[in-house]
Scaffold this motif. Structure first.
Motif, mmCIF file in Angstrom:
data_model
loop_
_atom_site.group_PDB
_atom_site.id
_atom_site.type_symbol
_atom_site.label_atom_id
_atom_site.label_comp_id
_atom_site.label_asym_id
_atom_site.label_seq_id
_atom_site.Cartn_x
_atom_site.Cartn_y
_atom_site.Cartn_z
ATOM 1 N N ASP A 62 43.941 16.975 -57.045
ATOM 2 C CA ASP A 62 42.634 16.758 -57.664
ATOM 3 C C ASP A 62 41.794 18.033 -57.636
ATOM 4 N N GLN A 63 41.881 18.785 -56.553
ATOM 5 C CA GLN A 63 41.119 20.024 -56.468
ATOM 6 C C GLN A 63 41.703 21.099 -57.388
ATOM 7 N N MET A 64 43.018 21.047 -57.628
ATOM 8 C CA MET A 64 43.616 21.962 -58.604
ATOM 9 C C MET A 64 43.052 21.693 -59.987
ATOM 10 N N LYS A 65 42.949 20.413 -60.331
ATOM 11 C CA LYS A 65 42.386 20.057 -61.629
ATOM 12 C C LYS A 65 40.920 20.471 -61.713
ATOM 13 N N GLU A 66 40.208 20.346 -60.595
ATOM 14 C CA GLU A 66 38.813 20.763 -60.525
ATOM 15 C C GLU A 66 38.678 22.270 -60.774
ATOM 16 N N LEU A 67 39.557 23.062 -60.175
ATOM 17 C CA LEU A 67 39.544 24.507 -60.392
ATOM 18 C C LEU A 67 39.924 24.857 -61.830
ATOM 19 N N GLU A 68 40.840 24.076 -62.391
ATOM 20 C CA GLU A 68 41.226 24.313 -63.780
ATOM 21 C C GLU A 68 40.059 24.022 -64.718
ATOM 22 N N VAL A 69 39.308 22.953 -64.438
ATOM 23 C CA VAL A 69 38.126 22.631 -65.254
ATOM 24 C C VAL A 69 37.081 23.734 -65.126
ATOM 25 N N LEU A 70 36.863 24.236 -63.917
ATOM 26 C CA LEU A 70 35.924 25.325 -63.708
ATOM 27 C C LEU A 70 36.375 26.576 -64.475
ATOM 28 N N PHE A 71 37.640 26.881 -64.435
ATOM 29 C CA PHE A 71 38.194 28.012 -65.158
ATOM 30 C C PHE A 71 37.951 27.874 -66.657
ATOM 31 N N GLU A 72 38.228 26.691 -67.191
ATOM 32 C CA GLU A 72 38.012 26.442 -68.634
ATOM 33 C C GLU A 72 36.517 26.535 -68.974
ATOM 34 N N LYS A 73 35.662 26.039 -68.088
ATOM 35 C CA LYS A 73 34.215 26.085 -68.313
ATOM 36 C C LYS A 73 33.711 27.524 -68.365
ATOM 37 N N ILE A 74 34.200 28.360 -67.459
ATOM 38 C CA ILE A 74 33.769 29.763 -67.445
ATOM 39 C C ILE A 74 34.232 30.482 -68.698
ATOM 40 N N ILE A 75 35.456 30.224 -69.107
ATOM 41 C CA ILE A 75 35.971 30.876 -70.320
ATOM 42 C C ILE A 75 35.192 30.429 -71.555
ATOM 43 N N ALA A 76 34.848 29.159 -71.607
ATOM 44 C CA ALA A 76 34.144 28.614 -72.778
ATOM 45 C C ALA A 76 32.687 29.074 -72.854
ATOM 46 N N SER A 77 32.118 29.494 -71.714
ATOM 47 C CA SER A 77 30.689 29.857 -71.717
ATOM 48 C C SER A 77 30.419 31.138 -72.493
#
Length: 165
Positions: free
Chosen positions: A150-165
């Motif tokens: 679950d924390q891996m998925k959380e880090l992946e979401v954070l990664f995608e969020k930073i790239i999209a910003s």
């Protein structure tokens, strides 16, 4: 990303982003300056590390290492690697070396006892226990990876969020 069907303990992914590497690095540096109680971001050269910190951090909490490469001027190739906490990883490697060392030592003792025609029961018992210990370490590592899913998925979401910003 489905992790339960993987044999590998360290999960990798690759992503091509149609932006310049410097622009992406600036996004990560900007997010790193924002003080977040849940995440820590470290940027060094073309490498970025995302860590979970604070109350959410557990012994099985993963971190995400990103390496940004520039195949063309306006494109970035990102290599991602999820890994365990470095302290936990070092501990597991230490245990593997101990098990391997004991295995090799008793393999030599087994050969000596065989040549001298001594009893081999203890040697085979220790070798079998070391073999079982290797499998145990593997299954414990898989369970730790499963706990951190679950924390891996959380880090992946954070990664995608930073790239999209």
């Amino acid at each position: 990303m489905e992790v339960d069907n993987e044999i590998r303990l360290l999960l990798r992914f690759y992503k091509d982003v149609p932006e310049k590497t410097d622009l992406l690095l600036d996004k990560f540096k900007h997010f790193a300056q924002i003080k977040d109680d849940n995440y820590h971001i470290k940027v060094s050269g073309n490498h970025v590390w995302l860590h979970i910190i604070g109350v959410q951090k557990k012994y099985y909490s993963p971190h995400l290492h990103l390496e940004l490469e520039t195949p063309t001027e306006n494109q970035t190739h990102i290599r991602g690697l999820f890994g365990p906490d470095p302290v936990l990883w070092s501990f597991f490697m230490f245990l593997h070396f101990i098990v391997a060392g004991v295995f090799l030592i008793f393999l030599g003792i087994l050969y000596s006892d065989y040549v001298l025609k001594n009893a081999l029961t203890t040697d085979f018992l220790v070798l079998t226990l070391m073999f079982i210990a290797w499998f145990l370490l593997y299954f414990i590592a898989r369970q730790i990876r499963h706990n951190g899913n679950d924390q891996m998925k959380e880090l992946e979401v954070l990664f995608e969020k930073i790239i999209a910003s």
